[in-house]
Design a protein around this motif. Sequence first.
Motif, PDB file in Angstrom:
ATOM      1  N   GLN A   1      41.429  44.022  42.395  1.00 28.48           N
ATOM      2  CA  GLN A   1      42.830  44.246  42.077  1.00 28.48           C
ATOM      3  C   GLN A   1      43.027  45.411  41.112  1.00 28.48           C
ATOM      4  OE1 GLN A   1      45.041  42.601  43.740  1.00 28.48           O
ATOM      5  NE2 GLN A   1      43.580  41.197  44.664  1.00 28.48           N
ATOM      6  N   GLY A   2      41.920  46.006  40.654  1.00 32.57           N
ATOM      7  CA  GLY A   2      42.018  47.121  39.712  1.00 32.57           C
ATOM      8  C   GLY A   2      42.489  46.694  38.337  1.00 32.57           C
ATOM      9  N   MET A   3      42.196  45.452  37.945  1.00 32.13           N
ATOM     10  CA  MET A   3      42.642  44.921  36.657  1.00 32.13           C
ATOM     11  C   MET A   3      41.478  44.876  35.672  1.00 32.13           C
ATOM     12  SD  MET A   3      44.957  41.831  38.251  1.00 32.13           S
ATOM     13  CE  MET A   3      45.540  41.214  36.682  1.00 32.13           C
ATOM     14  N   ASN A   4      41.809  44.816  34.380  1.00 27.28           N
ATOM     15  CA  ASN A   4      40.802  44.802  33.322  1.00 27.28           C
ATOM     16  C   ASN A   4      39.994  43.498  33.377  1.00 27.28           C
ATOM     17  OD1 ASN A   4      39.671  44.228  30.564  1.00 27.28           O
ATOM     18  ND2 ASN A   4      40.490  46.253  30.187  1.00 27.28           N
ATOM     19  N   SER A   5      38.682  43.620  33.410  1.00 30.61           N
ATOM     20  CA  SER A   5      37.809  42.442  33.509  1.00 30.61           C
ATOM     21  C   SER A   5      36.884  42.307  32.309  1.00 30.61           C
ATOM     22  CB  SER A   5      36.975  42.514  34.793  1.00 30.61           C
ATOM     23  OG  SER A   5      36.134  43.666  34.787  1.00 30.61           O
ATOM     24  N   ASP A   6      37.205  42.968  31.190  1.00 27.59           N
ATOM     25  CA  ASP A   6      36.330  42.939  30.010  1.00 27.59           C
ATOM     26  C   ASP A   6      36.079  41.516  29.523  1.00 27.59           C
ATOM     27  OD1 ASP A   6      36.171  45.642  30.123  1.00 27.59           O
ATOM     28  OD2 ASP A   6      37.377  46.049  28.347  1.00 27.59           O
TER      29      ASP A   6
ATOM     30  N   LYS B   1      40.270  26.840  39.459  1.00 27.87           N
ATOM     31  CA  LYS B   1      39.823  27.052  38.085  1.00 27.87           C
ATOM     32  C   LYS B   1      39.931  28.519  37.700  1.00 27.87           C
ATOM     33  CE  LYS B   1      38.190  25.667  34.177  1.00 27.87           C
ATOM     34  NZ  LYS B   1      38.965  24.774  33.309  1.00 27.87           N
ATOM     35  N   VAL B   2      39.748  29.414  38.659  1.00 29.66           N
ATOM     36  CA  VAL B   2      39.875  30.848  38.400  1.00 29.66           C
ATOM     37  C   VAL B   2      41.305  31.187  38.023  1.00 29.66           C
ATOM     38  CG1 VAL B   2      39.812  33.121  39.473  1.00 29.66           C
ATOM     39  CG2 VAL B   2      37.935  31.532  39.845  1.00 29.66           C
TER      40      VAL B   2
ATOM     41  N   ALA C   1      33.207  32.591  36.980  1.00 29.42           N
ATOM     42  CA  ALA C   1      33.370  33.835  36.235  1.00 29.42           C
ATOM     43  C   ALA C   1      33.030  35.040  37.113  1.00 29.42           C
ATOM     44  CB  ALA C   1      32.474  33.825  34.992  1.00 29.42           C
ATOM     45  N   PHE C   2      31.963  34.920  37.892  1.00 25.41           N
ATOM     46  CA  PHE C   2      31.594  36.014  38.792  1.00 25.41           C
ATOM     47  C   PHE C   2      32.682  36.232  39.850  1.00 25.41           C
ATOM     48  CE2 PHE C   2      29.570  37.640  42.663  1.00 25.41           C
ATOM     49  CZ  PHE C   2      28.985  38.800  42.169  1.00 25.41           C
ATOM     50  N   GLN C   3      33.219  35.147  40.377  1.00 21.96           N
ATOM     51  CA  GLN C   3      34.281  35.245  41.376  1.00 21.96           C
ATOM     52  C   GLN C   3      35.526  35.896  40.769  1.00 21.96           C
ATOM     53  OE1 GLN C   3      34.025  34.728  44.434  1.00 21.96           O
ATOM     54  NE2 GLN C   3      36.079  34.489  45.288  1.00 21.96           N
ATOM     55  N   THR C   4      35.856  35.522  39.535  1.00 19.79           N
ATOM     56  CA  THR C   4      37.006  36.113  38.854  1.00 19.79           C
ATOM     57  C   THR C   4      36.788  37.594  38.607  1.00 19.79           C
ATOM     58  OG1 THR C   4      37.358  33.994  37.744  1.00 19.79           O
ATOM     59  CG2 THR C   4      38.516  35.890  36.852  1.00 19.79           C
TER      60      THR C   4
END
Length: 353
Positions: A256-261, A230-231, A246-249
């Motif tokens: 991974q240093g990616m935007n998580s906004d 699902k992630v 959502a927390f896992q994502t």
Amino acid sequence: MVKRYFIYLTFIYLKNFLILLGGLSIAFAVIDYFQYAKDIEDSSNLHILYIFYMWQEALSLLYPLALIFALIMTKIGLIKTNTMGILHAFGYSAKRLFLPFLLVASVVYLALVTLHTTEFSYAKDKAKSLLAKQYNAHAVKDLFFKYDNSFVYINSLDRIKKHITDMTIFKVNNQQILYTIHANEALYNGKSWDAKDATLRIKHYKDNNLTHFNTIKVPHIVTLEGYRPKVIESLFEGKALTIVDAFQTWRILSLQGMNSDKIRSSMYEKIVFPLFAFGMMTILFFSMPIYARFTNISRLLALTIGATFLVWGLFFGLHHLGSNSVITPELTSILPIVLLSLYGWYLANKIRI
């Protein structure tokens, strides 16, 4: 022993809350249904299912408003009958009288947050799939994403069967592919993905030029740790997530240093945003008068409902700014709730009765 006043106020408030939430959520679901009924296949089961899914979505969206409106409805009823004045005359302080409302609201909030750790969070996505006539469309095609220092291509992901078809992992260093791993299928084991009968191709370079490569058959490789089906689907299709996913994502994107906004905003929408109801309930309860004398009930009702819609609309707009990365989600979701709660706490401590 629980005091009678506590049971009395709890019963009235809970009754009003259930009536309001039921009415608002059913009205929301039915109105939405009449807008999109023509897009649903001609089957009574599917039409009922669509209304049920949208009713679930309405519960999630409207329960904070129902908590506030029920408090307004309950206290205005107590004011009109002078019950609130009588309770104060018996020595019950405003803070003690507020406790039943706070208890009911807390239980409702915890119940809805718990529901958001289940399939309840996917209600809107399920309703959309009915409109798109995608009843069994569980597969996501052509995915490409970063994993640690590697890049992953997936031809097809079935989140229901937790099965990946045709997966290739590219290990990259200094703009060179060190090796590739290809597997025809992989299964999710609860924590990571098991790729079976994988082919490992190791590249060899000389003076930055590829000279040759070795091919090795590997019967079993464990990879993509933490990437739940699902992630992965949500990352590429913007689907809803449970709080757990959502927390896992969020954790994966941070690593991974990616935007998580967007993911953080999704979490705050389920956990933090509804808390504005507690701040508004505190402010309204301690701001509203005790006695009906010299009180214009109609004006009071209009002001309290208007103020609730104004604050809700403002917070809702700020939340969308955060989800679109215009402003940091912490500033649009957490800070306003904290400020509203602090003001409510100030009013509660200012009241001496």
